[in-house]
Design a protein around this motif. Structure first.
Motif, mmCIF file in Angstrom:
data_model
loop_
_atom_site.group_PDB
_atom_site.id
_atom_site.type_symbol
_atom_site.label_atom_id
_atom_site.label_comp_id
_atom_site.label_asym_id
_atom_site.label_seq_id
_atom_site.Cartn_x
_atom_site.Cartn_y
_atom_site.Cartn_z
ATOM 1 N N SER A 198 0.832 -1.206 0.000
ATOM 2 C CA SER A 198 0.000 0.000 0.000
ATOM 3 C C SER A 198 0.867 1.256 0.000
ATOM 4 C CB SER A 198 -0.926 0.001 1.215
ATOM 5 O OG SER A 198 -1.856 -1.055 1.135
ATOM 6 N N LYS A 199 1.953 1.244 0.774
ATOM 7 C CA LYS A 199 2.839 2.410 0.822
ATOM 8 C C LYS A 199 3.509 2.651 -0.530
ATOM 9 C CE LYS A 199 3.897 2.367 5.777
ATOM 10 N NZ LYS A 199 4.966 2.266 6.806
ATOM 11 N N GLN A 200 3.926 1.564 -1.180
ATOM 12 C CA GLN A 200 4.550 1.709 -2.497
ATOM 13 C C GLN A 200 3.551 2.233 -3.523
ATOM 14 O OE1 GLN A 200 5.964 -2.365 -2.760
ATOM 15 N NE2 GLN A 200 8.095 -1.694 -2.599
ATOM 16 N N ILE A 201 2.326 1.713 -3.462
ATOM 17 C CA ILE A 201 1.288 2.165 -4.396
ATOM 18 C C ILE A 201 0.980 3.638 -4.159
ATOM 19 C CG2 ILE A 201 -1.109 1.866 -5.135
ATOM 20 C CD1 ILE A 201 -0.839 -1.098 -4.363
ATOM 21 N N ALA A 202 0.913 4.029 -2.893
ATOM 22 C CA ALA A 202 0.651 5.431 -2.559
ATOM 23 C C ALA A 202 1.730 6.336 -3.143
ATOM 24 C CB ALA A 202 0.577 5.598 -1.043
ATOM 25 N N LYS A 203 2.975 5.898 -3.047
ATOM 26 C CA LYS A 203 4.082 6.684 -3.585
ATOM 27 C C LYS A 203 4.007 6.762 -5.104
ATOM 28 C CE LYS A 203 9.131 7.044 -3.489
ATOM 29 N NZ LYS A 203 10.396 6.432 -2.974
ATOM 30 N N ILE A 204 3.710 5.638 -5.742
ATOM 31 C CA ILE A 204 3.612 5.600 -7.201
ATOM 32 C C ILE A 204 2.494 6.509 -7.699
ATOM 33 C CG2 ILE A 204 2.990 4.145 -9.171
ATOM 34 C CD1 ILE A 204 4.354 1.816 -7.676
ATOM 35 N N MET A 205 1.335 6.429 -7.048
ATOM 36 C CA MET A 205 0.165 7.183 -7.498
ATOM 37 C C MET A 205 0.116 8.589 -6.915
ATOM 38 S SD MET A 205 -2.762 4.169 -7.371
ATOM 39 C CE MET A 205 -4.036 5.278 -7.988
ATOM 40 N N GLN A 206 1.081 8.892 -6.042
ATOM 41 C CA GLN A 206 1.158 10.210 -5.401
ATOM 42 C C GLN A 206 -0.127 10.518 -4.630
ATOM 43 O OE1 GLN A 206 2.245 12.867 -8.651
ATOM 44 N NE2 GLN A 206 4.412 12.390 -8.381
ATOM 45 N N LEU A 207 -0.549 9.519 -3.865
ATOM 46 C CA LEU A 207 -1.711 9.648 -2.996
ATOM 47 C C LEU A 207 -1.299 9.248 -1.581
ATOM 48 C CD1 LEU A 207 -4.401 7.946 -5.280
ATOM 49 C CD2 LEU A 207 -4.132 10.404 -4.882
ATOM 50 N N SER A 208 -2.138 9.531 -0.615
ATOM 51 C CA SER A 208 -1.820 9.156 0.762
ATOM 52 C C SER A 208 -2.080 7.667 0.964
ATOM 53 C CB SER A 208 -2.677 9.961 1.736
ATOM 54 O OG SER A 208 -4.029 9.534 1.678
ATOM 55 N N PRO A 209 -1.331 7.021 1.876
ATOM 56 C CA PRO A 209 -1.584 5.611 2.184
ATOM 57 C C PRO A 209 -3.026 5.377 2.622
ATOM 58 C CG PRO A 209 0.535 6.266 3.074
ATOM 59 C CD PRO A 209 -0.132 7.527 2.586
ATOM 60 N N ARG A 210 -3.607 6.350 3.329
ATOM 61 C CA ARG A 210 -4.990 6.201 3.776
ATOM 62 C C ARG A 210 -5.942 6.118 2.575
ATOM 63 N NH1 ARG A 210 -7.274 10.046 8.441
ATOM 64 N NH2 ARG A 210 -5.718 8.779 9.537
ATOM 65 N N THR A 211 -5.667 6.911 1.541
ATOM 66 C CA THR A 211 -6.501 6.868 0.335
ATOM 67 C C THR A 211 -6.390 5.509 -0.348
ATOM 68 O OG1 THR A 211 -6.254 9.246 -0.020
ATOM 69 C CG2 THR A 211 -6.929 7.923 -1.917
ATOM 70 N N ILE A 212 -5.172 4.975 -0.401
ATOM 71 C CA ILE A 212 -4.970 3.656 -1.014
ATOM 72 C C ILE A 212 -5.711 2.589 -0.220
ATOM 73 C CG2 ILE A 212 -3.283 1.904 -1.657
ATOM 74 C CD1 ILE A 212 -3.280 4.463 -3.384
ATOM 75 N N GLU A 213 -5.650 2.665 1.101
ATOM 76 C CA GLU A 213 -6.363 1.694 1.924
ATOM 77 C C GLU A 213 -7.871 1.797 1.711
ATOM 78 O OE1 GLU A 213 -5.301 -0.809 3.552
ATOM 79 O OE2 GLU A 213 -3.173 -0.365 3.285
ATOM 80 N N PHE A 214 -8.356 3.019 1.467
ATOM 81 C CA PHE A 214 -9.774 3.206 1.175
ATOM 82 C C PHE A 214 -10.142 2.494 -0.127
ATOM 83 C CE2 PHE A 214 -13.067 5.756 -1.034
ATOM 84 C CZ PHE A 214 -14.134 5.498 -0.178
ATOM 85 N N TYR A 215 -9.283 2.636 -1.144
ATOM 86 C CA TYR A 215 -9.528 1.942 -2.411
ATOM 87 C C TYR A 215 -9.457 0.427 -2.217
ATOM 88 C CZ TYR A 215 -9.272 6.282 -5.110
ATOM 89 O OH TYR A 215 -9.522 7.523 -5.632
ATOM 90 N N MET A 216 -8.542 -0.014 -1.370
ATOM 91 C CA MET A 216 -8.437 -1.448 -1.080
ATOM 92 C C MET A 216 -9.739 -1.966 -0.472
ATOM 93 S SD MET A 216 -5.356 -2.770 -1.769
ATOM 94 C CE MET A 216 -3.619 -2.300 -1.924
ATOM 95 N N LEU A 217 -10.312 -1.181 0.432
ATOM 96 C CA LEU A 217 -11.561 -1.572 1.074
ATOM 97 C C LEU A 217 -12.680 -1.708 0.041
ATOM 98 C CD1 LEU A 217 -13.144 -2.124 3.673
ATOM 99 C CD2 LEU A 217 -13.523 0.347 3.867
ATOM 100 N N ILE A 218 -12.746 -0.755 -0.878
ATOM 101 C CA ILE A 218 -13.762 -0.809 -1.934
ATOM 102 C C ILE A 218 -13.553 -2.048 -2.805
ATOM 103 C CG2 ILE A 218 -14.623 0.324 -4.019
ATOM 104 C CD1 ILE A 218 -13.997 2.989 -2.713
ATOM 105 N N LEU A 219 -12.294 -2.335 -3.150
ATOM 106 C CA LEU A 219 -11.995 -3.503 -3.981
ATOM 107 C C LEU A 219 -12.381 -4.798 -3.269
ATOM 108 C CD1 LEU A 219 -8.536 -2.392 -5.420
ATOM 109 C CD2 LEU A 219 -10.621 -2.785 -6.749
ATOM 110 N N LYS A 220 -12.119 -4.872 -1.975
ATOM 111 C CA LYS A 220 -12.506 -6.064 -1.215
ATOM 112 C C LYS A 220 -14.020 -6.258 -1.253
ATOM 113 C CE LYS A 220 -8.648 -5.765 2.059
ATOM 114 N NZ LYS A 220 -8.281 -5.436 3.460
ATOM 115 N N GLU A 221 -14.756 -5.158 -1.134
ATOM 116 C CA GLU A 221 -16.214 -5.245 -1.176
ATOM 117 C C GLU A 221 -16.687 -5.708 -2.550
ATOM 118 O OE1 GLU A 221 -17.545 -1.380 -0.054
ATOM 119 O OE2 GLU A 221 -17.224 -1.706 2.098
ATOM 120 N N LYS A 222 -16.075 -5.175 -3.606
ATOM 121 C CA LYS A 222 -16.495 -5.539 -4.959
ATOM 122 C C LYS A 222 -16.183 -6.997 -5.273
ATOM 123 C CE LYS A 222 -16.538 -1.039 -7.215
ATOM 124 N NZ LYS A 222 -16.088 -0.231 -8.376
#
Length: 222
Positions: free
Chosen positions: A160-184
């Motif tokens: 998640s930290k690496q993805i956040a750095k790559i996408m230039q987003l906060s780790p919290r935002t990436i974790e939010f997307y992860m949560l949505i993906l888990k639900e889907k």
């Protein structure tokens, strides 16, 4: 010259059983034959690229049901050389809308940067994977661009930290997307998400707007 021979790349049409019904001169060239009679009535299992015929057939089955997308995968020419092509396949319809088969268009990838990207992607893919798709629909599961990108990097071993750095987003935002993906994907854990996404074919997905130097550079960064 027929209209089909005015188009660039390999052009062919196939019936619902993936039997070739027409093609252009470039198709003949890669197949290593001189006559259309040597092509018509045959399938990919009869051509130099027969080792990839199963991949081509799967793409055509998707096209027959209206799942249109582009895919990168190799074509072996008559000299035994693997050439990288981007393939697009769509339904062939009669004037009254009846499905007759598929129209196939393949453009060779000569840009070294794009070819290198596909090679890098291959290093992050299961051994049996032979193709990568752009814009493919997966069992009516639609992912917005940023969710596509998060899943893309997650399936290639990024944290998640690496993805956040790559996408230039906060780790919290990436974790939010992860949560949505888990639900889907109806999963409780990140590992289950990865396994289910791979099982459903998402490992071959390339985010549609990310075919660029950006991905190549980021995937090389550990």
């Amino acid at each position: 010259m027929d209209l089909v021979d005015r188009l660039t790349g390999m052009i062919s049409e196939k019936d619902e059983d993936s039997v070739v019904t027409c093609c252009n001169e470039i198709f003949l060239k890669y197949a290593g034959v001189k006559s259309f009679d040597d092509i018509l009535g045959h399938t990919d299992y009869d051509f130099p690229w027969q080792n990839f015929a199963d991949v081509y057939r799967a793409h055509e089955k998707d096209a027959l049901i209206g799942n249109n997308y582009s895919t990168f995968y190799p074509v072996k020419d008559c000299h035994g050389n693997n050439r990288l092509f981007m393939h697009t396949k769509v339904q062939k319809l009669s004037p009254d809308g009846k499905i007759l088969g598929v129209k196939c268009h393949a453009t060779e990838i000569l840009n070294p940067q794009t070819a290198n990207l596909i090679q890098v992607l291959s290093n992050y893919a299961p051994k049996k994977q032979k193709s990568f798709s752009i814009g493919k629909k997966f069992k009516n599961l639609t992912l917005p661009p940023q969710q596509q990108e998060v899943l893309f990097f997650l399936l290639r071993g990024k944290t998640s930290k690496q993805i956040a750095k790559i996408m230039q987003l906060s780790p919290r935002t990436i974790e939010f997307y992860m949560l949505i993906l888990k639900e889907k994907f109806n999963c409780q854990t990140k590992q289950a998400l990865i396994e289910r996404a791979i099982d459903q074919g998402f490992i071959e997905m390339i985010p549609e707007y990310k075919i660029a130097k950006y991905l190549l550079e980021q995937l090389k960064t550990q």
